[in-house]
Scaffold this motif. Structure first.
Motif, short mmCIF file in Angstrom:
data_model
loop_
_atom_site.label_atom_id
_atom_site.label_comp_id
_atom_site.label_asym_id
_atom_site.label_seq_id
_atom_site.Cartn_x
_atom_site.Cartn_y
_atom_site.Cartn_z
N LEU A 26 0.74 -1.15 0.01
CA LEU A 26 0.08 -0.08 0.12
C LEU A 26 0.85 1.19 -0.04
CD1 LEU A 26 -2.87 -0.96 2.40
CD2 LEU A 26 -3.10 -0.92 0.04
N LEU A 27 1.93 1.38 0.81
CA LEU A 27 2.77 2.55 0.79
C LEU A 27 3.42 2.58 -0.24
CD1 LEU A 27 4.14 2.03 4.43
CD2 LEU A 27 2.62 3.86 3.72
N ALA A 28 3.99 1.46 -0.96
CA ALA A 28 4.66 1.61 -2.29
C ALA A 28 3.71 2.46 -3.39
CB ALA A 28 5.08 0.25 -2.56
N ALA A 29 2.58 1.85 -3.30
CA ALA A 29 1.55 2.23 -4.25
C ALA A 29 1.24 3.80 -3.99
CB ALA A 29 0.17 1.42 -4.45
N GLN A 30 1.48 4.31 -2.85
CA GLN A 30 1.12 5.69 -2.53
C GLN A 30 2.33 6.58 -3.25
OE1 GLN A 30 0.79 5.95 1.72
NE2 GLN A 30 -1.68 5.51 1.66
N VAL A 31 3.38 5.88 -3.13
CA VAL A 31 4.62 6.55 -3.39
C VAL A 31 4.64 6.86 -5.02
CG1 VAL A 31 7.13 6.44 -3.49
CG2 VAL A 31 6.12 5.96 -1.26
N ARG A 32 4.28 5.61 -5.57
CA ARG A 32 4.32 5.69 -6.99
C ARG A 32 3.03 6.52 -7.59
NH1 ARG A 32 4.63 -0.04 -6.42
NH2 ARG A 32 2.32 -0.16 -7.04
N ARG A 84 2.70 9.68 -6.92
CA ARG A 84 3.11 10.81 -6.86
C ARG A 84 4.00 11.14 -8.33
NH1 ARG A 84 5.65 10.56 -0.72
NH2 ARG A 84 3.76 10.34 0.03
N SER A 85 4.11 12.32 -8.50
CA SER A 85 4.66 12.65 -9.82
C SER A 85 6.15 11.92 -10.02
CB SER A 85 4.94 14.25 -10.16
OG SER A 85 5.78 14.78 -9.11
N ARG A 86 6.98 11.74 -9.02
CA ARG A 86 8.19 11.14 -8.82
C ARG A 86 8.43 10.44 -7.80
NH1 ARG A 86 13.35 14.61 -7.56
NH2 ARG A 86 14.45 13.09 -6.77
N ILE A 87 8.88 9.20 -8.17
CA ILE A 87 8.89 7.99 -7.25
C ILE A 87 10.14 8.56 -6.27
CG2 ILE A 87 9.47 5.57 -6.52
CD1 ILE A 87 8.14 5.02 -9.27
N ARG A 88 10.22 8.38 -5.19
CA ARG A 88 11.31 8.88 -4.08
C ARG A 88 11.45 7.74 -3.06
NH1 ARG A 88 9.11 11.80 0.84
NH2 ARG A 88 11.32 11.88 1.41
N ILE A 89 12.63 7.73 -2.69
CA ILE A 89 13.22 6.90 -1.88
C ILE A 89 12.81 7.25 -0.20
CG2 ILE A 89 15.12 5.54 -0.70
CD1 ILE A 89 16.51 5.85 -3.66
N LEU A 90 12.09 6.19 0.11
CA LEU A 90 11.52 6.53 1.49
C LEU A 90 12.56 6.31 2.64
CD1 LEU A 90 8.00 5.39 1.38
CD2 LEU A 90 8.68 7.57 1.55
N THR A 91 12.64 6.88 3.84
CA THR A 91 13.44 6.37 5.01
C THR A 91 12.40 6.11 5.99
OG1 THR A 91 13.37 8.65 5.70
CG2 THR A 91 15.27 8.20 4.31
N GLY A 92 12.79 5.68 7.20
CA GLY A 92 12.17 5.25 8.22
C GLY A 92 11.52 6.57 8.91
N MET A 93 12.52 7.52 8.88
CA MET A 93 11.81 8.96 9.48
C MET A 93 10.72 9.53 8.59
SD MET A 93 13.87 12.51 10.47
CE MET A 93 14.93 11.74 11.73
#
Length: 137
Positions: free
Chosen positions: A18-24, A26-35
């Motif tokens: 679900l989180l991966a789909a939310q990130v995708r 967006r206009s640009r896929i960014r790398i997430l951190t724990g923070m």
């Protein structure tokens, strides 16, 4: 703020998907951190309390990450972020490979010669023919 709502990363079975789909989305896929994932929890809680200041949310994120999370809790957020990043990395590389194969197939079907006006264009479009090596011995 209810710290219990903030300190727990999403644990349902498909949380990373679900989180991966939310990130995708967006206009640009960014790398997430724990923070980043903790910050998302803080934004939800801040919106619930009608607090919308970006500066306050950033301060709260830093404070909670460094002073209120145990090493184990931080690691849970980091592990989930790494899972999300891995899902998106695999997905984008699959899409890139698929698109690349299709593009290469289309290029190989071009049989018409290109309009060429210079040696550079000829070498670029048709490749360079290197002279054969002569053995002098």
């Amino acid at each position: 703020m209810n710290l219990n709502n903030l300190l727990i990363p999403p644990h349902h079975n498909n949380a990373a998907q679900l989180l991966a789909a939310q990130v995708r989305n967006r206009s640009r896929i960014r790398i997430l951190t724990g923070m980043d994932l903790l910050k998302q929890n803080i934004k939800y809680e801040a919106n619930r309390l009608h607090v919308y200041g970006r500066y306050i949310i950033d301060l709260a994120t830093n404070r909670i990450w460094h002073h209120h999370l145990s090493t184990f809790q931080r690691q849970q957020f980091i592990t989930l972020a790494n899972s999300v990043n891995g899902i998106n990395r695999r997905r984008t590389s699959q899409l890139r490979m698929t698109n690349n194969v299709d593009t290469l197939n289309r290029i190989s079907q071009i049989t018409l010669p290109q309009a060429i006006t210079s040696t550079f264009e000829n070498n670029f479009f048709n490749g360079i023919n290197f002279p054969r090596r002569i053995n002098l011995t």
